[in-house]
Every structure is written in structure tokens, then in C-alpha cells.
Scaffold this motif. Structure first.
Motif, PDB file in Angstrom:
ATOM      1  N   GLY A 189       0.821  -1.216   0.000  1.00 35.97           N
ATOM      2  CA  GLY A 189       0.000   0.000   0.000  1.00 35.97           C
ATOM      3  C   GLY A 189       0.848   1.257   0.000  1.00 35.97           C
ATOM      4  N   ASP A 190       0.163   2.371   0.164  1.00 35.22           N
ATOM      5  CA  ASP A 190       0.827   3.671   0.125  1.00 35.22           C
ATOM      6  C   ASP A 190       1.484   3.948   1.477  1.00 35.22           C
ATOM      7  N   LEU A 191       2.772   4.211   1.453  1.00 35.15           N
ATOM      8  CA  LEU A 191       3.478   4.441   2.715  1.00 35.15           C
ATOM      9  C   LEU A 191       3.550   5.927   3.064  1.00 35.15           C
ATOM     10  N   ASP A 192       3.102   6.773   2.129  1.00 35.33           N
ATOM     11  CA  ASP A 192       3.235   8.219   2.357  1.00 35.33           C
ATOM     12  C   ASP A 192       2.019   8.811   3.056  1.00 35.33           C
ATOM     13  N   GLU A 193       0.944   8.029   3.165  1.00 35.90           N
ATOM     14  CA  GLU A 193      -0.315   8.591   3.646  1.00 35.90           C
ATOM     15  C   GLU A 193      -0.203   9.291   4.994  1.00 35.90           C
ATOM     16  N   GLU A 194       0.259   8.551   5.989  1.00 35.36           N
ATOM     17  CA  GLU A 194       0.480   9.157   7.298  1.00 35.36           C
ATOM     18  C   GLU A 194       1.671   8.492   7.944  1.00 35.36           C
ATOM     19  N   PRO A 195       2.339   9.205   8.866  1.00 31.30           N
ATOM     20  CA  PRO A 195       3.522   8.590   9.472  1.00 31.30           C
ATOM     21  C   PRO A 195       3.154   7.356  10.276  1.00 31.30           C
ATOM     22  N   TYR A 196       4.085   6.439  10.365  1.00 31.67           N
ATOM     23  CA  TYR A 196       3.890   5.267  11.228  1.00 31.67           C
ATOM     24  C   TYR A 196       4.299   5.639  12.650  1.00 31.67           C
ATOM     25  N   SER A 201       6.177  -7.460  16.486  1.00 32.54           N
ATOM     26  CA  SER A 201       5.023  -8.232  16.932  1.00 32.54           C
ATOM     27  C   SER A 201       4.503  -7.690  18.256  1.00 32.54           C
ATOM     28  N   ARG A 202       5.396  -7.454  19.177  1.00 30.67           N
ATOM     29  CA  ARG A 202       4.964  -6.971  20.498  1.00 30.67           C
ATOM     30  C   ARG A 202       4.338  -5.576  20.401  1.00 30.67           C
ATOM     31  N   LEU A 203       4.945  -4.676  19.628  1.00 26.76           N
ATOM     32  CA  LEU A 203       4.398  -3.312  19.546  1.00 26.76           C
ATOM     33  C   LEU A 203       3.019  -3.308  18.886  1.00 26.76           C
ATOM     34  N   SER A 204       2.831  -4.175  17.901  1.00 26.07           N
ATOM     35  CA  SER A 204       1.553  -4.178  17.188  1.00 26.07           C
ATOM     36  C   SER A 204       0.455  -4.880  17.990  1.00 26.07           C
ATOM     37  N   GLU A 205       0.786  -5.372  19.184  1.00 24.86           N
ATOM     38  CA  GLU A 205      -0.283  -5.879  20.058  1.00 24.86           C
ATOM     39  C   GLU A 205      -1.229  -4.750  20.447  1.00 24.86           C
ATOM     40  N   ASN A 206      -0.723  -3.514  20.442  1.00 28.09           N
ATOM     41  CA  ASN A 206      -1.561  -2.350  20.710  1.00 28.09           C
ATOM     42  C   ASN A 206      -2.231  -1.920  19.395  1.00 28.09           C
ATOM     43  N   PRO A 207      -3.536  -2.141  19.247  1.00 31.66           N
ATOM     44  CA  PRO A 207      -4.175  -1.883  17.943  1.00 31.66           C
ATOM     45  C   PRO A 207      -4.166  -0.398  17.557  1.00 31.66           C
ATOM     46  N   ASP A 208      -3.888   0.477  18.526  1.00 30.65           N
ATOM     47  CA  ASP A 208      -3.854   1.914  18.205  1.00 30.65           C
ATOM     48  C   ASP A 208      -2.524   2.356  17.616  1.00 30.65           C
ATOM     49  N   TRP A 209      -1.536   1.476  17.641  1.00 29.85           N
ATOM     50  CA  TRP A 209      -0.218   1.849  17.113  1.00 29.85           C
ATOM     51  C   TRP A 209      -0.041   1.268  15.717  1.00 29.85           C
ATOM     52  N   ARG A 210       0.315   2.128  14.781  1.00 28.84           N
ATOM     53  CA  ARG A 210       0.633   1.636  13.429  1.00 28.84           C
ATOM     54  C   ARG A 210       2.112   1.287  13.392  1.00 28.84           C
ATOM     55  N   VAL A 211       2.390   0.065  13.002  1.00 29.70           N
ATOM     56  CA  VAL A 211       3.778  -0.425  13.036  1.00 29.70           C
ATOM     57  C   VAL A 211       4.193  -0.859  11.625  1.00 29.70           C
ATOM     58  N   LEU A 212       5.349  -0.380  11.214  1.00 28.60           N
ATOM     59  CA  LEU A 212       5.874  -0.754   9.893  1.00 28.60           C
ATOM     60  C   LEU A 212       7.197  -1.493  10.076  1.00 28.60           C
ATOM     61  N   VAL A 213       7.378  -2.567   9.322  1.00 28.29           N
ATOM     62  CA  VAL A 213       8.659  -3.285   9.322  1.00 28.29           C
ATOM     63  C   VAL A 213       9.269  -3.171   7.929  1.00 28.29           C
ATOM     64  N   ARG A 265      10.624   7.235   1.075  1.00 25.76           N
ATOM     65  CA  ARG A 265      10.877   7.706   2.438  1.00 25.76           C
ATOM     66  C   ARG A 265       9.606   7.525   3.263  1.00 25.76           C
ATOM     67  N   VAL A 266       9.789   7.103   4.482  1.00 23.37           N
ATOM     68  CA  VAL A 266       8.650   6.948   5.372  1.00 23.37           C
ATOM     69  C   VAL A 266       8.898   7.808   6.609  1.00 23.37           C
ATOM     70  N   GLU A 267       7.815   8.391   7.148  1.00 23.25           N
ATOM     71  CA  GLU A 267       7.961   9.295   8.292  1.00 23.25           C
ATOM     72  C   GLU A 267       7.681   8.545   9.599  1.00 23.25           C
ATOM     73  N   VAL A 268       8.348   8.981  10.665  1.00 25.97           N
ATOM     74  CA  VAL A 268       8.231   8.311  11.969  1.00 25.97           C
ATOM     75  C   VAL A 268       7.512   9.240  12.942  1.00 25.97           C
ATOM     76  N   ALA A 269       6.393   8.784  13.500  1.00 25.38           N
ATOM     77  CA  ALA A 269       5.650   9.640  14.437  1.00 25.38           C
ATOM     78  C   ALA A 269       6.188   9.518  15.861  1.00 25.38           C
ATOM     79  N   LYS A 270       6.491   8.299  16.287  1.00 25.16           N
ATOM     80  CA  LYS A 270       6.952   8.125  17.669  1.00 25.16           C
ATOM     81  C   LYS A 270       8.427   7.708  17.701  1.00 25.16           C
ATOM     82  N   GLU A 271       8.710   6.472  17.303  1.00 23.96           N
ATOM     83  CA  GLU A 271      10.095   5.991  17.418  1.00 23.96           C
ATOM     84  C   GLU A 271      10.437   5.057  16.271  1.00 23.96           C
ATOM     85  N   ALA A 272      11.723   4.937  16.024  1.00 28.14           N
ATOM     86  CA  ALA A 272      12.188   3.862  15.142  1.00 28.14           C
ATOM     87  C   ALA A 272      13.047   2.916  15.966  1.00 28.14           C
ATOM     88  N   VAL A 273      13.043   1.667  15.553  1.00 27.08           N
ATOM     89  CA  VAL A 273      13.864   0.664  16.234  1.00 27.08           C
ATOM     90  C   VAL A 273      14.781   0.045  15.185  1.00 27.08           C
TER      91      VAL A 273
END
Ligand SMILES: Cc1cc2nc3c(=O)[nH]c(=O)nc-3n(C[C@H](O)[C@H](O)[C@H](O)COP(=O)(O)OP(=O)(O)OC[C@H]3O[C@@H](n4cnc5c(N)ncnc54)[C@H](O)[C@@H]3O)c2cc1C
Length: 644
Positions: free
Chosen positions: A65-72, A88-100, A310-318
Motif C-alpha cells: 500500500g501507500d506508505l506516504d499517507e500518514e507517518p507510522y 510483533s509486540r508493539l503491534s499488540e496495541n491496535p492503536d499503534w501503526r507499526v511498519l517493518v 521515504r517513510v515518516e516516523v511519528a513516535k520511534e524507530a527501532v
């Protein structure tokens, strides 16, 4: 292993006759078709069983899909042993969008079969790194360079490894804590080890995603020989390494399930991905750079299908790209030692002189013992065929295991402590299994003349290769960039055997194997250390003298693939440390590193279990920090509402 063939089929004759059989079957003259139908059913079943080994449906879908729509909220770089767990652990929270973002794709079928793990090396499913040549080590390898493969696929090196699950010793983690890494003592990390796995025999363990099971046992006489030899020398037989790696010979469990690999990509990602619309996994995405504004990571650029995105980061990158690619990516993004970056013309983003330093690895000196010369049966082609059938239909047999590799020996060569200073792995080659020896020796890059010598012994003997591993290397290597061009691999310096203490420990380890050779248990199998002709060593030293074995070790110095420590964790007061004990990059607000690179010192066991534990901890830190700040944020909002 069953050495007896039940039917004496001459395979070469059978294959030659197959064409004629096809012609007869086509004319239908000598058969009524009943048996032909059965054979065709068998062939179809075999083909379909082959496809079931690693069908695309086993793996999470590639997000297109489109990765530019909103930051992860969170972007995880690398879906290896650690990255799969964090995502896997971070995406247990359904309110967090997680990209790998993962540079590789789905693992090939060969990655699923425990017996074939060496076969993945030198392929497109591995990053094919080589360390620089050295006068002190690896001189008997091709171009004098030790091969350091890392997995390049979902599951990373955890999809290419030998699947041995060992936690390391209590003292390792207490040592990390003593360096100022609060919260990392053995008692504190233990719950995170436990959280990551389903214990042996417990299919319904509520916590763990990765299943542990014993490897199917083959070549039982060889297992018994090693255990009995150890006992004769006073090294105990350990039923279970209950508290990490204590001294003794014992069987390590495997990250394996019903004869198939259980990587974190399978256990943590594939198992949940379909049910989590907030988790997107992009395959074949090669991350090229991290983009900062001051101390804030804002975006990540990567190449996919020939296009830079390019993808934008809203909270953190790991960052979980592993011990070679994590530091390399930091350096390319301007994070590292000032001088090195200046030399390469890379603008300095953040000065962290420890990036790429502290490279630790378990070097291995492989020693070979010839067994049962002239009195052992050669493997037959029919046994090989049977093993393929057995795996395809039942997921058992020779291909579902890696023989004696699960039998591990932790030894203290000074005999003064239960803390091991060497670890032994065992690879057994039956007489005539030239194919298996070839894959192994080409994997570890042995020069042709040595490979040919060992192959010649397999004509009338069995071979046992003891992988002698140095548990606590004093020498540290280094990773540097040779260019800012990401297409060029980083420069890797092993520094193997550059410390006298390391050479001394290896020598004691070799003496231990010589003592094993002399035990009754080994002598009953006519064990004899192989004298590989090495011109330089034979010319200068008496065979089996200290000088000879040092020379041998400097020729055959390979790796157990445990590169660690290149983005070292430590308190800010340690100027060589790169991440805090909460795994945050020093000097950056929203970048953590979670993979084998953060280990301050390599653990005294194989590194996968510890890496998975580190990833569980990272996810826990992140959850704590963000849920806390989100709660605070909500509280502030409520307070405002109340005020109104
Ligand atoms: C052949 C072999 C045998 C081993 N045997 C064992 C064993 O039996 N037991 C054990 O405990 N340990 C073993 N190990 C070691 C263990 O597997 C590793 O320590 C562990 O997998 C490291 O995990 P990691 O997450 O740090 O890195 P990895 O698992 O290597 O993951 C890094 C991931 O990042 C991806 N990546 C890298 N760069 C980029 C980029 N620029 N953009 C996007 N993605 C990127 C990679 O493709 C990879 O998927 C073995 C390793 C190997 C290679």
C-alpha cells in the motif's frame, strides 16, 4: 539412523531404467494401469509435500500500500531474530501503526529443514560478508578471509542459524549489570527469556511465540561416545542446562517444531500478521539512511523495486538490522566517530565514537577426528532417498535434525570454575557423505587442498568435526565503512587470536579434545585426530606440539556466527557505549537499537536466545515509555476538560 537398507534397489540401474519404463507405460502393453495410478498418486503427493515445506501462505503478506499517507508510530528496521519480536509486540496495541522494513523476502524451503542450514550460505538469502585477511588467523581459508554470513530474509540470521537454544550463563548478565546496565542482571532478564518461548513439551504455554523442542536424535552411538568420553575426563553429563551454560555435555533444545524451523519471523510475525491490520511488513526494502532534525529522527529512506522511498516516523524507530548492518547504517547516517566520518565525507549528525567498535565474536577452531577407519558402512543412495521421503511425508528423519550438532559441551579448561571458557559443537559425517562435508567445508571457506584431504578420509572412515569455540574472547574487532556508498560492504576486522590469552585458551581447548581422543569411549570407535597437511605448520613444528597447534589454529579460524557488541549498551559515562540501558541511542530522542549489536560482552553461549530476550526487553521499554506518556497526555486533556 537406520543404516540397514530394507530393499536392495540399485539406484543407478533404476534411474537408467526409468526412461524405458515410461515408454512401456505409454504404450500400455505390460500393465493394466492400476499400479501406474498408484505410482502417479505417490509422485503427486511428493510434489505437493515439497510445496508445503515453505509455501508463500506460511509467511506474512508483503504490504504494497501507500506508505506516504500518514507517518507510522513505529518503524522497525530489519525483520530478523530481534526485529520480528519488537514489531510483533508493539503491534499488540491496535492503536499503534507499526511498519517493518526488511531487505530480504520469504525464506526458501531449505531454511525450513534443520539439516540444510549450511546450504543457505553464499546465496542470495545471506549477506555474504568476509572479514579482512590477517597474518594471525584464518590463513587456511579462501583468500585468508573468514566468512561471516548473516541471514537476509524474514527471520534474518535466525532463519539461517543452527537453531540451538542456549541462554548463556548467569555470570554473563550479572557482568552486564556490573558495567552500569541497570536492570540487566540474570534475575532481571530471566522473565524476558521465559516470555519469549513455549517451554519444551508445553504446546499451550500462554506467553511464548517460539516453540522449543528437542532435536530428533540420530547417530546415537556418536552421542554416547562423546558423553562417555566427557565423563571419563570428569566433565559431567547435564540433562538440561537449567541456568544457562554451566559446564558439562548436554543436549540443547532447538527452535524447531515438528521437524521445521521456528524462527521469530514465523513464531512472532507470521502467526499474528493476518489478524493485525495495524502491522505492515514491507519485504525487499533496503534501508539506506536515517534522517534527523537535530536529535529527532524524522524519516527513513529505503530502496524498493529500484525506487527510493521515504517513510515518516511519528513516535520511534527501532534499528534491528543486526551486528553488522545496524552500525553500518548508523555510520552512513552520520552517527559515529568524528574522524572516520570526516575521512569519508559524511556530515556528522551525532558523535558516538563507539559505533562499530567492541566487535566480539566466538571464533571457532574446527578439529577433525577420524572414526572407525575401514570398519564402517558407507551411506547408500537408498538411505538418502528414504530420508527425503521420510521428511516430505512425516517431517522426521535425517533431514529433520542436524545429527550431533545439538550435543553441546561447555568446558572450563582450567578446571577451576563452573564458568565455561570454551564450548564444543559436534558435526558428524558418515562415511561416503561427501555431499554433506562439501557443503560444510565450502560454507566455512576452507581452501581446496584442505577440503580435498578431508574428503579423501571420508572414503573409508567417518569424520567427527569438533567445533572448538572460544567463549570469552579478549580480542575485540572493529567495523568501519570503506566508502559512503551503501553498495560497498563495510570493512570488518576480526582481530582473531591477537591476544595471547585467547591463543592459550584455544590451546587448552585442543588439549581437552586430545584427551577425549585417548578415552576408552573414543578409542572404542578408533578415534584418531586428523593431521591435515599444512605446509607451514609441518615445516616449522613437531606435530601436536604447542607451536603446531597454534599454527593450526591460525590457519583454521572460522566463526560460530556470533558477531555482537558493535552498538554497545552502557551508561552515558562510558564514552564507547552507544545505547542506554533502555536501548535508546545516546543523544537521540526517538531511536532505539534492539539486536545482538547492543551486547556489551558476548554471552557464553550461542547468541540467538539472548537476542530474542533483548528484543522482548526493548518492546517492554517502548510500551512503558509511550503508554506512560500517552496516559499523561490523556490526563492533561481530562484536566483541561475539568477546568472548563
Ligand atoms: C549460520 C548461523 C548459525 C547460527 N547458529 C546459531 C545457533 O544455533 N544458535 C544461536 O543461538 N545462534 C546462532 N547464530 C546466531 C544468531 O542467529 C544471531 O545472533 C541472531 O540471529 C542475531 O539476530 P539479530 O536480530 O541481531 O540480527 P539478524 O537476525 O541477522 O537480523 C537482521 C535483519 O535485518 C535485515 N537488514 C539488515 N540490513 C538491512 C537494511 N539496510 N534494510 C533493511 N533490512 C536490513 C537483515 O536482512 C536481517 O533480516 C547463528 C548465526 C548464523 C548466521
Amino acid at each position: 539412523m537406520s543404516h540397514a537398507a530394507s530393499v536392495s534397489l540399485n539406484l543407478s540401474e533404476a534411474i537408467a531404467a526409468a526412461g524405458q519404463c515410461g515408454a512401456t507405460a505409454a504404450t500400455g502393453l505390460s500393465a493394466i494401469g492400476l499400479f501406474g495410478g498408484m505410482v502417479s498418486m505417490l509422485l503427486q503427493a511428493l510434489l505437493s509435500a515439497q510445496c508445503q515445506v515453505s509455501p508463500a501462505s506460511k509467511w506474512p503478506a508483503d504490504y504494497d500500500g501507500d506508505l506516504d499517507e500518514e507517518p507510522y508510530d513505529f518503524v522497525v528496521i530489519g525483520a530478523g531474530s530481534a526485529g520480528s519480536v519488537v514489531a510483533s509486540r508493539l503491534s499488540e496495541n491496535p492503536d499503534w501503526r507499526v511498519l517493518v522494513l526488511e531487505a530480504g523476502g520469504d525464506p526458501p524451503a531449505e531454511a525450513e529443514l534443520p539439516a540444510l542450514f549450511f546450504g543457505l550460505q553464499h546465496t542470495e538469502f545471506t549477506w555474504n560478508y568476509f572479514a579482512e585477511p590477517s597474518e594471525l588467523a584464518s590463513r587456511g581459508l579462501k583468500d585468508g578471509r573468514v566468512y561471516w554470513p548473516r541471514g537476509r530474509m524474514l527471520g534474518g540470521s535466525g532463519s539461517a542459524n543452527a537453531m540451538l537454544y542456549l541462554r548463556g550463563n548467569r555470570r554473563d548478565y550479572d557482568g552486564w549489570a556490573a558495567l552500569g546496565n541497570d536492570g540487566w542482571s540474570y534475575d532481571e532478564v530471566l522473565p524476558f527469556f521465559e516470555r519469549s518461548v513455549r517451554a519444551q513439551g508445553n504446546e499451550s504455554h500462554p506467553k511464548g511465540y517460539v516453540t522449543l523442542n528437542p532435536f530428533e536424535r540420530q547417530d546415537d552411538d556418536i552421542h554416547q561416545m562423546i558423553i562417555a568420553g566427557g565423563l571419563e575426563l570428569g566433565v559431567p553429563h547435564v540433562a538440561e542446562f537449567a541456568e544457562g551454560s554451566e559446564t558439562g555435555y548436554g543436549h540443547a533444545p532447538g527452535t524447531v517444531r515438528q521437524g521445521e524451523r521456528m524462527s521469530t519471523a514465523k513464531g512472532y510475525l507470521a502467526a499474528v500478521a493476518k489478524a493485525r491490520p495495524n502491522l505492515h511488513i514491507v519485504k525487499h526494502a533496503l534501508v539506506k539512511q536515517l534522517h534527523f532534525h537535530k536529535d529527532l529522527l524524522q524519516g527513513i529512506s529505503f530502496e524498493r523495486k529500484g525506487r527510493l522511498q521515504r517513510v515518516e516516523v511519528a513516535k520511534e524507530a527501532v534499528l534491528s538490522a543486526g551486528s553488522i548492518d545496524s552500525p553500518a547504517l548508523l555510520l552512513r547516517s552520520g552517527i559515529g566517530g568524528r574522524e572516520q566520518l570526516q575521512e569519508l565525507g559524511i556530515p556528522l549528525q551525532l558523535e558516538l565514537p563507539g559505533v562499530g567498535k567492541n566487535l566480539q565474536d566466538h571464533l571457532v577452531v574446527p578439529l577433525f577426528l577420524r572414526l572407525n577407519e575401514g570398519r564402517t558402512q558407507a551411506a547408500t543412495q537408498q538411505e538418502i532417498l528414504d530420508s527425503i521421503y521420510e521428511y516430505l511425508i512425516h517431517r522426521t528423519g535425517e533431514l529433520a535434525t542436524h545429527g550431533t550438532a545439538s550435543l553441546v559441551g561447555f568446558v572450563n579448561t582450567n578446571g577451576s570454575s563452573i564458568y565455561p571458557d570454551v564450548e564444543n559443537h559436534h558435526l558428524f559425517f558418515r562415511r561416503g557423505r561427501h555431499d554433506q562435508l562439501e557443503v560444510f567445508l565450502r560454507g566455512v571457506s576452507f581452501q581446496e587442498q584442505y577440503l580435498q584431504h578431508l574428503q579423501s578420509l571420508l572414503r573409508d572412515s567417518e569424520l567427527l568435526c569438533v567445533f572448538l569455540l572460544l567463549s570469552h574472547p579478549q580480542a575485540k574487532g572493529e567495523l568501519r565503512l570503506q566508502s559512503r556508498d551503501p553498495a560497498l560492504p563495510p570493512l570488518l576486522v576480526s582481530n582473531y587470536l591477537s591476544e595471547r590469552e585467547d591463543v592459550a585458551t584455544v590451546l587448552r581447548g585442543i588439549r581437552h579434545i586430545e584427551s577425549l581422543e585417548r578415552t576408552q569411549a573414543f578409542q572404542a570407535q578408533l578415534a584418531e585426530m586428523v593431521h591435515i597437511p599444512i605446509e607451514e605448520c609441518d615445516a616449522q613444528h613437531a606435530y601436536r606440539s604447542d607451536g603446531y597447534w597454534s599454527c593450526y589454529a591460525r590457519h583454521f579460524t572460522v566463526t560460530c556466527y556470533h558477531q555482537t557488541g558493535t552498538v554497545k549498551m552502557g551508561p552515558a559515562t562510558d564514552d564507547q557505549s552507544c545505547v542506554s540501558p533502555r536501548l535508546q541511542l545516546h543523544g537521540a530522542r526517538n531511536l532505539r537499537v534492539a539486536d545482538a549489536s547492543v551486547m556489551p560482552n558476548v554471552v557464553s553461549a550461542n547468541t540467538n536466545a539472548a537476542t530474542v530476550m533483548i528484543a522482548e526487553r526493548a518492546a517492554d521499554f517502548i510500551r512503558d515509555d509511550w503508554q506512560h506518556s500517552e496516559r499523561q497526555h490523556l490526563k492533561v486533556q481530562h484536566m483541561h476538560a475539568d477546568d472548563l
